[in-house]
Design a protein around this motif. Structure first.
Motif, PDB file in Angstrom:
ATOM      1  N   HIS A 131       0.843  -1.197   0.000  1.00  0.00           N
ATOM      2  CA  HIS A 131       0.000   0.000   0.000  1.00  0.00           C
ATOM      3  C   HIS A 131       0.879   1.249   0.000  1.00  0.00           C
ATOM      4  CE1 HIS A 131       0.966  -0.785   4.134  1.00  0.00           C
ATOM      5  NE2 HIS A 131       0.080   0.053   4.670  1.00  0.00           N
ATOM      6  N   CYS A 132       0.275   2.358  -0.424  1.00  0.00           N
ATOM      7  CA  CYS A 132       1.056   3.574  -0.621  1.00  0.00           C
ATOM      8  C   CYS A 132       0.152   4.781  -0.437  1.00  0.00           C
ATOM      9  CB  CYS A 132       1.647   3.569  -2.041  1.00  0.00           C
ATOM     10  SG  CYS A 132       2.783   4.947  -2.339  1.00  0.00           S
ATOM     11  N   ASN A 133       0.753   5.895  -0.044  1.00  0.00           N
ATOM     12  CA  ASN A 133      -0.015   7.141   0.054  1.00  0.00           C
ATOM     13  C   ASN A 133      -0.293   7.738  -1.320  1.00  0.00           C
ATOM     14  OD1 ASN A 133       2.920   7.400   0.300  1.00  0.00           O
ATOM     15  ND2 ASN A 133       2.559   9.602   0.189  1.00  0.00           N
ATOM     16  N   LEU A 134       0.433   7.277  -2.362  1.00  0.00           N
ATOM     17  CA  LEU A 134       0.216   7.744  -3.731  1.00  0.00           C
ATOM     18  C   LEU A 134      -0.384   6.623  -4.572  1.00  0.00           C
ATOM     19  CD1 LEU A 134       3.540   9.700  -4.445  1.00  0.00           C
ATOM     20  CD2 LEU A 134       1.333  10.617  -3.692  1.00  0.00           C
ATOM     21  N   ALA A 135      -0.768   6.979  -5.799  1.00  0.00           N
ATOM     22  CA  ALA A 135      -1.217   5.982  -6.785  1.00  0.00           C
ATOM     23  C   ALA A 135      -0.684   6.450  -8.135  1.00  0.00           C
ATOM     24  CB  ALA A 135      -2.734   5.871  -6.792  1.00  0.00           C
ATOM     25  N   CYS A 136       0.611   6.380  -8.319  1.00  0.00           N
ATOM     26  CA  CYS A 136       1.265   6.948  -9.504  1.00  0.00           C
ATOM     27  C   CYS A 136       0.770   6.251 -10.775  1.00  0.00           C
ATOM     28  CB  CYS A 136       2.778   6.799  -9.384  1.00  0.00           C
ATOM     29  SG  CYS A 136       3.430   7.565  -7.886  1.00  0.00           S
ATOM     30  N   THR A 137       0.723   7.022 -11.846  1.00  0.00           N
ATOM     31  CA  THR A 137       0.142   6.497 -13.090  1.00  0.00           C
ATOM     32  C   THR A 137       0.925   5.307 -13.633  1.00  0.00           C
ATOM     33  OG1 THR A 137       1.443   8.120 -14.317  1.00  0.00           O
ATOM     34  CG2 THR A 137      -0.843   8.709 -13.775  1.00  0.00           C
ATOM     35  N   TYR A 138       2.213   5.219 -13.309  1.00  0.00           N
ATOM     36  CA  TYR A 138       3.032   4.147 -13.881  1.00  0.00           C
ATOM     37  C   TYR A 138       3.418   3.084 -12.843  1.00  0.00           C
ATOM     38  CZ  TYR A 138       6.797   6.926 -11.768  1.00  0.00           C
ATOM     39  OH  TYR A 138       7.589   7.621 -10.885  1.00  0.00           O
ATOM     40  N   CYS A 139       2.776   3.088 -11.693  1.00  0.00           N
ATOM     41  CA  CYS A 139       3.250   2.219 -10.613  1.00  0.00           C
ATOM     42  C   CYS A 139       3.238   0.739 -11.028  1.00  0.00           C
ATOM     43  CB  CYS A 139       2.392   2.408  -9.363  1.00  0.00           C
ATOM     44  SG  CYS A 139       2.997   1.407  -7.990  1.00  0.00           S
ATOM     45  N   THR A 175      11.583  -2.104  -0.751  1.00  0.00           N
ATOM     46  CA  THR A 175      10.709  -1.250  -1.526  1.00  0.00           C
ATOM     47  C   THR A 175       9.254  -1.558  -1.225  1.00  0.00           C
ATOM     48  OG1 THR A 175      10.313  -0.435  -3.785  1.00  0.00           O
ATOM     49  CG2 THR A 175      10.694  -2.797  -3.543  1.00  0.00           C
ATOM     50  N   GLY A 176       8.329  -0.892  -1.927  1.00  0.00           N
ATOM     51  CA  GLY A 176       6.910  -1.135  -1.737  1.00  0.00           C
ATOM     52  C   GLY A 176       6.167  -0.817  -3.023  1.00  0.00           C
ATOM     53  N   GLY A 177       4.954  -0.352  -2.893  1.00  0.00           N
ATOM     54  CA  GLY A 177       4.313   0.419  -1.851  1.00  0.00           C
ATOM     55  C   GLY A 177       5.269   1.463  -1.272  1.00  0.00           C
TER      56      GLY A 177
HETATM   57  S1  SF4 Z   1       5.386   4.308  -7.816  1.00  0.00           S
HETATM   58 FE1  SF4 Z   1       6.046   4.263  -5.669  1.00  0.00          FE
HETATM   59  S2  SF4 Z   1       5.184   6.108  -4.766  1.00  0.00           S
HETATM   60 FE2  SF4 Z   1       4.064   5.739  -6.664  1.00  0.00          FE
HETATM   61  S3  SF4 Z   1       2.251   4.496  -6.083  1.00  0.00           S
HETATM   62 FE3  SF4 Z   1       3.880   3.074  -6.678  1.00  0.00          FE
HETATM   63  S4  SF4 Z   1       4.878   2.586  -4.754  1.00  0.00           S
HETATM   64 FE4  SF4 Z   1       3.706   4.459  -4.393  1.00  0.00          FE
END
Ligand code: SF4
Length: 377
Positions: A131-139, A175-177
């Motif tokens: 899980h993450c505080n962001l939801a990046c377009t390319y994650c 790494t994560g998330g």
């Molecule tokens: S790319 Fe990194 S920061 Fe962005 S949603 Fe995925 S884990 Fe989170």
């Protein structure tokens, strides 16, 4: 899982089967190679794996793989030959596998630098959570605030680090998330770093205060490096990809990490057509005190949320063994891709690394060309 044939047709050998696997419609260019390599590693020399497949190309590719990997293909049976071609069953007898021992001795003596592929067994990735505080377009991990956390326990992470160090591992990448959302990240990083140096990947947005700040400040600066994402010099591209306001907070996070005396690597990710939009990244990074060797620009991979980008397959990327709470994978950007799953559990680590080495050895033996290096650090 599809139903398997109930009764053996004529031609089926009567040898005892140690393990059975249904490869479904996977082909040898996708997940089947990893799946059967992993299972051959689990049976003894001379024992037999029975493979079920509905994919016709396997009949042509698997004999070549077996020969290169040192196994014997005993028999192939078409289970419904009287009605339509396939599905098929293939009996494979395990031969002697020596790739693990060979590769491990090489890995112990090799130095590697940024941009060069790391020998299998020197670098290990570990997903602390998804899980993450962001939801990046390319994650590539398909992370977001709503993603299932899939937390790796501290004990699993520490065992992995311990086993990795015993095998000559040089660098653990967590790494994560967003790793700082893991409730026990402080302990996880501190204890794994006792065994092997850790690089911690973060968006640098959530550790400014509270217990996360305390965890950050507690890390050993000689054993823990931060790798922080910054996609452009100005906010436009970064915020378009990662969310409004994220550029400003990433800069604040980088400055704080530098003030706290951490070595900071910065990783930039974009599609080729966005290269100009990244602006004067090197100027910005120089102003932030980021050394040239700690600046990484990498392409978007067509995994997770990304619709465009570099295709990730066994043949296009060098392996970077990666552990999650529920499995092991060929590469950290492939953890949502079932074709890149190496094992159904993260440990024992020796099994994961041996499977990867076996596949690399077969690729090399086949004279496989065209793999490109896709580095995440
Ligand atoms: S790319 Fe990194 S920061 Fe962005 S949603 Fe995925 S884990 Fe989170």
């Amino acid at each position: 899982m599809p139903e398997l044939a109930a009764s053996p047709p004529p031609g089926a050998p009567t040898v005892p089967v140690a393990l059975e696997y249904d490869g479904g419609d996977m082909d040898c260019g996708s997940g089947l190679l990893l799946a059967i390599t992993s299972r051959m590693r689990r049976i003894d020399e001379g024992a037999v794996l029975l493979l079920h497949t509905r994919e016709r190309s396997v009949l042509a590719d698997l004999p070549a793989w077996a020969r290169l990997a040192g196994h014997d293909l005993i028999a192939v049976v078409d289970d419904a030959a009287d009605t339509a071609p396939g599905p098929w069953r293939l009996w494979i007898e395990r031969g002697r596998t020596v790739t693990g021992a060979l590769d491990r001795s090489v890995a112990a003596d090799v130095e590697y630098s940024s941009g060069a592929p790391a020998p299998v067994g020197t670098r290990l990735w570990l997903y602390s959570n998804f899980h993450c505080n962001l939801a990046c377009t390319y994650c590539c991990a398909a992370s977001s605030p709503r993603a299932e956390p899939r937390l790796m326990s501290v004990e699993t992470a520490v065992s992995a680090a311990e086993q990795f160090a015993q095998q000559g591992g040089r660098e653990l990448l967590v790494t994560g998330g967003e790793p700082f959302l893991h409730p026990d990240l402080g302990e996880l990083v501190a204890r794994t770093a006792e065994h092997v140096p850790v690089t911690l990947l973060t968006n640098a947005m959530v550790y400014a205060r509270g217990r996360r700040r305390e965890a950050l400040e507690s890390f050993d600066r000689d054993r823990v490096t931060l790798q922080i994402s910054l996609d452009s010099a100005g906010p436009e591209l970064h915020d378009r990809q990662r969310g409004a306001g994220s550029h400003r907070r990433a800069l604040e996070g980088i400055r704080l990490a530098r003030e706290l005396d951490f070595r900071v690597r910065v990783a930039t990710t974009y599609l080729p057509e966005d290269a100009l939009a990244a602006g004067d990244l090197h100027g910005t990074l120089a102003d932030l005190g980021i050394a040239e060797e700690d600046r990484l620009i990498r392409p978007v991979a067509a995994e997770g949320y990304a619709e465009d980008g570099v295709e990730i397959t066994l043949d296009t990327v060098e392996p970077e063994p990666t552990l999650t709470a529920d499995g092991a994978w060929w590469h950290p950007v492939g953890v949502t891709n079932r074709h890149l799953r190496v094992a159904d559990a993260p440990l024992p680590l020796a099994h994961v690394l041996d499977v990867v080495r076996d596949v690399v050895a077969v690729q090399a033996a086949a004279g496989s060309q065209g793999r490109s290096v896709f580095r995440c650090t």
